[in-house]
Scaffold this motif. Structure first.
Motif, PDB file in Angstrom:
ATOM      1  N   VAL A  35      10.782   8.737  -7.451  1.00  0.00           N
ATOM      2  CA  VAL A  35      11.398   7.519  -6.923  1.00  0.00           C
ATOM      3  C   VAL A  35      10.511   6.940  -5.817  1.00  0.00           C
ATOM      4  O   VAL A  35      10.196   7.627  -4.837  1.00  0.00           O
ATOM      5  CB  VAL A  35      12.806   7.807  -6.375  1.00  0.00           C
ATOM      6  N   VAL A  36      10.115   5.673  -5.990  1.00  0.00           N
ATOM      7  CA  VAL A  36       9.229   5.023  -5.017  1.00  0.00           C
ATOM      8  C   VAL A  36       9.862   3.709  -4.550  1.00  0.00           C
ATOM      9  O   VAL A  36       9.882   2.721  -5.288  1.00  0.00           O
ATOM     10  CB  VAL A  36       7.839   4.725  -5.628  1.00  0.00           C
ATOM     11  N   PRO A  37      10.409   3.661  -3.330  1.00  0.00           N
ATOM     12  CA  PRO A  37      10.928   2.398  -2.793  1.00  0.00           C
ATOM     13  C   PRO A  37       9.765   1.522  -2.328  1.00  0.00           C
ATOM     14  O   PRO A  37       8.824   2.017  -1.702  1.00  0.00           O
ATOM     15  CB  PRO A  37      11.796   2.846  -1.613  1.00  0.00           C
ATOM     16  N   VAL A  38       9.807   0.248  -2.638  1.00  0.00           N
ATOM     17  CA  VAL A  38       8.665  -0.636  -2.365  1.00  0.00           C
ATOM     18  C   VAL A  38       9.118  -1.849  -1.562  1.00  0.00           C
ATOM     19  O   VAL A  38      10.069  -2.538  -1.947  1.00  0.00           O
ATOM     20  CB  VAL A  38       8.018  -1.110  -3.686  1.00  0.00           C
ATOM     21  N   TYR A  39       8.426  -2.103  -0.461  1.00  0.00           N
ATOM     22  CA  TYR A  39       8.681  -3.333   0.295  1.00  0.00           C
ATOM     23  C   TYR A  39       7.407  -3.759   1.028  1.00  0.00           C
ATOM     24  O   TYR A  39       6.944  -3.078   1.949  1.00  0.00           O
ATOM     25  CB  TYR A  39       9.817  -3.160   1.302  1.00  0.00           C
ATOM     26  N   ASN A  40       6.831  -4.852   0.582  1.00  0.00           N
ATOM     27  CA  ASN A  40       5.694  -5.488   1.263  1.00  0.00           C
ATOM     28  C   ASN A  40       4.574  -4.509   1.613  1.00  0.00           C
ATOM     29  O   ASN A  40       4.124  -4.446   2.762  1.00  0.00           O
ATOM     30  CB  ASN A  40       6.171  -6.197   2.541  1.00  0.00           C
ATOM     31  N   VAL A  41       4.099  -3.759   0.628  1.00  0.00           N
ATOM     32  CA  VAL A  41       3.029  -2.797   0.894  1.00  0.00           C
ATOM     33  C   VAL A  41       1.689  -3.214   0.292  1.00  0.00           C
ATOM     34  O   VAL A  41       0.673  -2.577   0.555  1.00  0.00           O
ATOM     35  CB  VAL A  41       3.405  -1.389   0.372  1.00  0.00           C
ATOM     36  N   GLY A  42       1.681  -4.275  -0.509  1.00  0.00           N
ATOM     37  CA  GLY A  42       0.425  -4.811  -1.033  1.00  0.00           C
ATOM     38  C   GLY A  42      -0.385  -3.785  -1.797  1.00  0.00           C
ATOM     39  O   GLY A  42       0.116  -3.052  -2.643  1.00  0.00           O
ATOM     40  N   ASP A  88      12.300  -3.754  -3.150  1.00  0.00           N
ATOM     41  CA  ASP A  88      13.407  -4.069  -2.245  1.00  0.00           C
ATOM     42  C   ASP A  88      13.263  -5.475  -1.668  1.00  0.00           C
ATOM     43  O   ASP A  88      13.223  -5.672  -0.464  1.00  0.00           O
ATOM     44  CB  ASP A  88      13.465  -3.015  -1.126  1.00  0.00           C
ATOM     45  N   GLY A  89      13.168  -6.461  -2.552  1.00  0.00           N
ATOM     46  CA  GLY A  89      13.090  -7.854  -2.109  1.00  0.00           C
ATOM     47  C   GLY A  89      11.808  -8.197  -1.383  1.00  0.00           C
ATOM     48  O   GLY A  89      11.820  -8.961  -0.405  1.00  0.00           O
ATOM     49  N   SER A  90      10.671  -7.662  -1.859  1.00  0.00           N
ATOM     50  CA  SER A  90       9.383  -7.926  -1.210  1.00  0.00           C
ATOM     51  C   SER A  90       9.075  -9.421  -1.184  1.00  0.00           C
ATOM     52  O   SER A  90       9.383 -10.154  -2.136  1.00  0.00           O
ATOM     53  CB  SER A  90       8.255  -7.193  -1.940  1.00  0.00           C
ATOM     54  N   THR A  91       8.449  -9.862  -0.093  1.00  0.00           N
ATOM     55  CA  THR A  91       8.067 -11.275   0.031  1.00  0.00           C
ATOM     56  C   THR A  91       6.567 -11.475  -0.180  1.00  0.00           C
ATOM     57  O   THR A  91       6.090 -12.601  -0.130  1.00  0.00           O
ATOM     58  CB  THR A  91       8.475 -11.819   1.409  1.00  0.00           C
ATOM     59  N   ASP A  92       5.827 -10.373  -0.396  1.00  0.00           N
ATOM     60  CA  ASP A  92       4.402 -10.490  -0.732  1.00  0.00           C
ATOM     61  C   ASP A  92       4.265 -10.277  -2.245  1.00  0.00           C
ATOM     62  O   ASP A  92       5.185 -10.564  -2.997  1.00  0.00           O
ATOM     63  CB  ASP A  92       3.560  -9.499   0.086  1.00  0.00           C
ATOM     64  N   ASP A  93       3.132  -9.779  -2.686  1.00  0.00           N
ATOM     65  CA  ASP A  93       2.922  -9.610  -4.127  1.00  0.00           C
ATOM     66  C   ASP A  93       3.321  -8.222  -4.626  1.00  0.00           C
ATOM     67  O   ASP A  93       2.980  -7.842  -5.747  1.00  0.00           O
ATOM     68  CB  ASP A  93       1.455  -9.895  -4.492  1.00  0.00           C
TER      69      ASP A  93
END
Length: 344
Positions: A12-19, A45-50
């Motif tokens: 399980v990998v949570p992702v948020y704005n890590v590019g 989790d609702g990332s705002t980057d790519d």
């Protein structure tokens, strides 16, 4: 890639704005990976980057990658979504800015299978801001290479012989799901909250010599908003931990109380960074009352020497006035370094 009907292992990998850090993390999971029976669940989790697009790209590259998109709700909500989606017998949690040793996956599954353990405690190293690898701070007195009862591992956790980073364990998924264990949503200290509950519900825990994880250390300043959330989270954690252990393992209440005292003192001292804030003043009073209540459960000599100093100062009323000093000087903050991993 062939589609795996039911993988042995879920990651399980949570992702948020890590590019681009996500690509480094995913490469460590897939490149030179001989073990194939695993799935990776990426929760954007609702990332705002790519980052969301990068998740989709990995999903197209390999059928073992599942992608979940959700509005931004925090790391705990993302991890919980991963737990619900997991199909494996075992589950690992990996943060998207960290990496693993690829060869470790087959060793982990083999050791979980052979030992029939519910939890595997794994080795890791920290990577500093300049990329330098640093050894972990686990106690050398742990029974590395052996298995113990869940109660014994929980005692070692409460005695702070190993850190409760959620990613340094492999878990039997059924222990989590059958006991309704999820990450607490909307507050901090989520790793240790999750870990002590899993240990409390585990029959057997193995301390493995497998070198598994590379933890990217990042240091962030504690602003007023975070300090308030930290203290509120610590209060909730202490209340819930003592209640949970009283219900499940009442004979371990003194050990749980000792652990909670460490948490209490750490955040009590933190309130003095912003001594005039009314919210922190209220938290300070609550934490002080918690300390007084818990001290009756624990003998002073049950603590490591440096923690005895902090407790002694608290007992004679000097810990408060020296709170800011305590936070700024490492000779007394060392006992509380088990909380240093709250990087997110």
């Amino acid at each position: 890639m062939n589609i795996i009907d039911k993988p042995i292992l879920s990651i399980v990998v949570p992702v948020y704005n890590v590019g681009t850090a996500l690509d480094c993390c995913m490469n460590s999971l897939f490149v030179k990976q001989a073990f194939k029976s695993f799935e990776v669940i990426l929760i954007d989790d609702g990332s705002t980057d790519d980052s969301g697009q990068r998740c989709e790209s990995w999903g197209k590259k390999d059928s073992r990658v599942k992608v979940i998109h959700q509005k931004n709700q925090g790391q705990s909500v993302a991890r919980n979504a991963g737990i619900r989606a997991a199909q494996g017998e075992y589950v690992l949690f990996v943060d998207p800015d960290d990496t693993i040793i690829a060869s470790a996956l087959s060793e982990i599954v083999n050791e979980m299978t052979v030992t029939k353990s519910d939890v595997l405690v794994l080795r890791y190293m920290e990577r500093g801001p300049q990329g330098k690898l640093l050894s972990s701070s686990d106690s050398d007195n742990l029974p590395w290479g052996t298995s113990v009862l869940g109660n014994e591992a929980l005692l070692d956790f409460f005695h702070e012989k190993f850190y409760g980073y959620v990613w340094r364990f492999c878990y039997r998924l059924s222990v989590i799901t059958e006991n309704d264990i999820l990450f607490p949503e909307g507050r901090l200290l989520e790793d240790i909250d999750f870990v002590y509950k899993v240990l409390a519900c585990s029959r057997q825990v193995s301390f493995s010599n497998i070198d598994f994880y590379r933890y990217q250390v990042t240091v962030k300043p504690v602003g007023l908003e975070k300090a308030i959330k930290d203290c509120d989270s610590s209060i909730t954690f202490i209340e819930e931990c003592l209640r949970y252990i009283d219900e499940k393992k009442s004979d371990l209440i003194p050990d749980a109380a000792a652990y909670c005292i460490h948490v209490c003192l750490h955040y009590y001292a933190q309130t003095f960074h912003y001594s005039n804030d009314s919210s922190l003043q209220r938290s300070r009073i609550t934490l002080k009352n918690f300390y007084k209540k818990m001290r009756h459960e624990v003998k002073l000599w049950d603590f490591p020497p440096k923690v005895r100093i902090a407790c002694f100062l608290m007992d004679i009323g000097l810990f408060g006035p020296l709170g800011r000093f305590v936070q700024l000087h490492p000779w007394i903050t060392n006992p509380f370094l088990f909380l240093k991993g709250n990087k997110k």
